[in-house]
Design an enzyme around this catalytic site. Structure first.
Site, PDB file in Angstrom:
ATOM      1  N   ASP A   1       0.851  -1.201   0.000  1.00 37.81           N
ATOM      2  CA  ASP A   1       0.000   0.000   0.000  1.00 37.81           C
ATOM      3  C   ASP A   1       0.883   1.246   0.000  1.00 37.81           C
ATOM      4  O   ASP A   1       2.095   1.152   0.186  1.00 37.81           O
ATOM      5  CB  ASP A   1      -0.963   0.014   1.195  1.00 37.81           C
ATOM      6  CG  ASP A   1      -0.267  -0.380   2.472  1.00 37.81           C
ATOM      7  OD1 ASP A   1       0.876   0.076   2.676  1.00 37.81           O
ATOM      8  OD2 ASP A   1      -0.862  -1.129   3.278  1.00 37.81           O
TER       9      ASP A   1
ATOM     10  N   ASP B   1       1.483   5.221   1.373  1.00 38.63           N
ATOM     11  CA  ASP B   1       1.170   6.308   2.306  1.00 38.63           C
ATOM     12  C   ASP B   1       1.751   7.591   1.734  1.00 38.63           C
ATOM     13  O   ASP B   1       2.823   7.586   1.135  1.00 38.63           O
ATOM     14  CB  ASP B   1       1.809   6.035   3.683  1.00 38.63           C
ATOM     15  CG  ASP B   1       1.259   4.760   4.298  1.00 38.63           C
ATOM     16  OD1 ASP B   1       0.062   4.501   4.128  1.00 38.63           O
ATOM     17  OD2 ASP B   1       2.037   4.011   4.923  1.00 38.63           O
TER      18      ASP B   1
ATOM     19  N   ASP C   1       9.968   5.841  12.661  1.00 37.80           N
ATOM     20  CA  ASP C   1      10.715   4.879  13.479  1.00 37.80           C
ATOM     21  C   ASP C   1      12.121   4.565  12.955  1.00 37.80           C
ATOM     22  O   ASP C   1      13.112   4.863  13.620  1.00 37.80           O
ATOM     23  CB  ASP C   1       9.897   3.600  13.737  1.00 37.80           C
ATOM     24  CG  ASP C   1       9.194   3.046  12.510  1.00 37.80           C
ATOM     25  OD1 ASP C   1       9.475   3.554  11.406  1.00 37.80           O
ATOM     26  OD2 ASP C   1       8.395   2.112  12.649  1.00 37.80           O
TER      27      ASP C   1
HETATM   28  P1  ATP Z   1       4.378  -2.290   6.041  1.00 35.62           P
HETATM   29  O1  ATP Z   1       5.135  -2.687   4.838  1.00 35.62           O
HETATM   30  O2  ATP Z   1       4.153  -3.420   6.928  1.00 35.62           O
HETATM   31  O3  ATP Z   1       3.139  -1.500   5.752  1.00 35.62           O
HETATM   32  P2  ATP Z   1       5.296   0.217   7.000  1.00 35.62           P
HETATM   33  O4  ATP Z   1       6.624   0.671   7.501  1.00 35.62           O
HETATM   34  O5  ATP Z   1       4.773   0.851   5.755  1.00 35.62           O
HETATM   35  O6  ATP Z   1       5.360  -1.347   6.857  1.00 35.62           O
HETATM   36  P3  ATP Z   1       2.953   1.290   8.250  1.00 35.62           P
HETATM   37  O7  ATP Z   1       2.278   0.878   9.487  1.00 35.62           O
HETATM   38  O8  ATP Z   1       2.228   1.243   6.956  1.00 35.62           O
HETATM   39  O9  ATP Z   1       4.254   0.393   8.166  1.00 35.62           O
HETATM   40  O10 ATP Z   1       3.514   2.737   8.512  1.00 35.62           O
HETATM   41  C1  ATP Z   1       3.864   3.650   7.492  1.00 35.62           C
HETATM   42  C2  ATP Z   1       5.010   4.530   7.965  1.00 35.62           C
HETATM   43  O11 ATP Z   1       4.616   5.282   9.109  1.00 35.62           O
HETATM   44  C3  ATP Z   1       6.263   3.784   8.389  1.00 35.62           C
HETATM   45  O12 ATP Z   1       7.085   3.462   7.309  1.00 35.62           O
HETATM   46  C4  ATP Z   1       6.910   4.766   9.342  1.00 35.62           C
HETATM   47  O13 ATP Z   1       7.566   5.799   8.624  1.00 35.62           O
HETATM   48  C5  ATP Z   1       5.716   5.379  10.028  1.00 35.62           C
HETATM   49  N1  ATP Z   1       5.359   4.631  11.251  1.00 35.62           N
HETATM   50  C6  ATP Z   1       4.467   3.628  11.371  1.00 35.62           C
HETATM   51  N2  ATP Z   1       4.375   3.197  12.633  1.00 35.62           N
HETATM   52  C7  ATP Z   1       5.235   3.954  13.349  1.00 35.62           C
HETATM   53  C8  ATP Z   1       5.579   4.005  14.724  1.00 35.62           C
HETATM   54  N3  ATP Z   1       5.034   3.179  15.596  1.00 35.62           N
HETATM   55  N4  ATP Z   1       6.496   4.934  15.103  1.00 35.62           N
HETATM   56  C9  ATP Z   1       7.033   5.780  14.213  1.00 35.62           C
HETATM   57  N5  ATP Z   1       6.757   5.770  12.909  1.00 35.62           N
HETATM   58  C10 ATP Z   1       5.869   4.879  12.465  1.00 35.62           C
HETATM   59 MG    MG Z   2       2.754   0.604   4.909  1.00 33.55          MG
END
Ligand code: ATP
Ligand code: MG
Length: 458
Positions: free
Chosen positions: A83, A85, A164
């Protein structure tokens, strides 16, 4: 190859040492490294329709807009993002006004969902520092340091700082095809390292779920957790007890459906993160049959995810908790309850106990209970009952579950084979397979136990 890439990124950084001037609020000049498309080689064609429409729409309206986080990281790793963001300097209300099919969601973290057919794009406004923020609707921090509300807006550099991992703090602008890198995330990705931005202990205290994210992302992406990022995890594992169960559930679901469930489960144990989260991992993995069952189930899930097949979370949690149910079932039978009521008592007990730590969504726990509840019916192989079971809407899931029980050695393989033959046979053949009424009665089992319990009750 990787070394070459690092070199290229490094050189490009030197060439482009002129700093990117980001004017989100007119106050900051950032230290971002701008990485050109010929260096990062992200294929713009891999961006989704919705991601391009959203960044395009925001930029047309005069705002900054970037693909951010996991999608950029995955594109750099040559993986197709699941997905997209978007990060912007527009407020949620402004975003909402630009896109007709959008809605503002979340309280702890307000953001906007923009809908394009089947695709939902998450748009978040750049977040800033909580220092000096007194308004509780924007910032709320617990005594433990945990951030309870994160709605303080800021500029892009501040936004990068509160993400993060360095690999998750990358911003891709589809219009210029540049990546903005504030924390050497590209170099870390190329070196295969997952590194926390800032002081890891503080960052885990702000949000303990980051510990689970470290384990999950490292297993999923094959990145090694940097030592300073990894070291504090076992000591801080207890902080997870304060996280709302529903949030833990979402994170655990992501973890188990990542296609790397086995590695993730092993890593959770290695870092001491499984305690209390999934008590079954504590107990079950220590018993040979339980461990075999969970491993088979996780392997099964990984194969399905990696083949692009759907996975039912209800089924998954049914497998993860089954051996807890078995233990409780025996306990209730020993107390003199008949098998079916005892099973239902056990199911309720396990589901309730689990809910305290990890709130399994109702729709999943209903499936889970149906799968468990159908198991004794597989033992009834005479008369009309097997035909009835075949017609049950959850038959397929319950049958798959039965096969796992056979494979793990919990029950005889003969039962699974019989059902495989029965389901695939037609007409008369099915009737031939039926067991004689007298020998099959489940009461056989019940009466034996009844006898015992009658014995112990007397
Ligand atoms: P995935 O591939 O599983 O979706 P992701 O890193 O994209 O991994 P998301 O939950 O979609 O995870 O989060 C999108 C973004 O938001 C992350 O890449 C990070 O930059 C930020 N983020 C998400 N959760 C946190 C957190 N708990 N603390 C700080 N930043 C976060
Ligand atoms: Mg994501």
């Amino acid at each position: 190859m990787i070394k070459k890439l690092i070199q290229r990124v490094f050189n490009s950084g030197k060439k482009q040492s002129k700093q990117a001037s980001l004017k989100s609020d007119g106050l900051t000049t950032s230290n971002a490294q701008r990485i050109a498309s010929k260096v990062h080689r992200i294929d713009k064609k891999l961006l989704s329709h919705g991601a391009l429409k959203t960044t395009g729409g925001l930029q047309k309206a005069g705002f900054e807009a970037f693909v951010v986080g996991g999608a950029v990281r995955d594109l750099l790793l040559k993986r197709r993002p699941k997905d997209f963001d978007i990060a912007t300097n527009a407020t949620p209300e402004q975003v909402n006004r630009i896109f007709r099919r959008s809605r503002i969601i979340g309280r702890r973290f307000r953001l906007v969902h923009v809908i394009f057919g089947e695709e939902t794009i998450e748009v978040s406004t750049f977040r800033g520092s909580h220092l000096n923020e007194e308004n509780e609707s924007r910032s709320k921090i617990a005594d433990s340091g945990r951030i309870l509300r994160d709605n303080v807006f800021g500029n892009q550099e501040e936004d990068a700082l509160r993400r993060d991992f360095t690999a998750n703090a990358l911003y891709y602008d589809p219009s210029t095809e540049e990546v903005l890198d504030f924390h050497q995330g590209v170099a870390d990705i190329q070196a295969g390292v997952l590194r926390m931005i800032g002081d890891p202990v503080t960052r885990y205290r702000e949000d303990p779920v980051r510990m689970l994210r470290a384990v999950r992302l490292s297993a999923k992406l094959g990145l090694a957790i940097d030592k300073a990022t990894e070291d504090p995890i076992p000591k801080l594992a207890d902080l997870l007890h304060d996280v709302p169960p529903s949030r833990l559930f979402d994170e655990m679901l992501k973890l188990f459906l990542s296609g790397h469930a086995i590695e993730s489960a092993v890593a959770l144990r290695k870092h001491g993160l499984h305690h209390g989260l999934l008590p079954l991992l504590d107990v079950v993995l220590e018993q040979p049959i339980g461990a075999k069952f969970v491993n088979l189930a996780l392997k099964n899930t990984d194969t399905r995810v990696n083949e692009g097949k759907p996975v039912s979370p209800g089924f998954l949690f049914a497998t993860l908790l089954w051996h807890e149910v078995l233990v409780a079932w025996q306990k209730y039978e020993k107390q003199g309850n008949r098998p079916m009521p005892a099973l239902h008592m056990a199911m309720t007990e396990v589901a309730d106990m689990q809910a305290e730590k990890l709130a399994i969504h109702k729709r999943y726990s209903a499936t889970m209970k149906e799968i468990w509840g159908l198991q004794p019916r597989f033992e009834m192989r005479a008369g009309k009952r097997p035909f009835g079971l075949l017609e049950h809407p959850r038959y397929r899931a319950a049958y798959d579950f039965l096969l796992l029980r056979c494979q793990s050695g919990e029950i005889s393989a003969e039962l699974g084979d019989w059902w495989t033959a029965f389901a695939s046979a037609d007409g008369e053949k099915r009737v031939d397979l039926l067991k004689p009424e007298t020998t099959q009665k489940p009461r056989r089992r019940r009466s034996r136990r009844k006898l015992k319990s009658a014995h112990s009750a007397s």
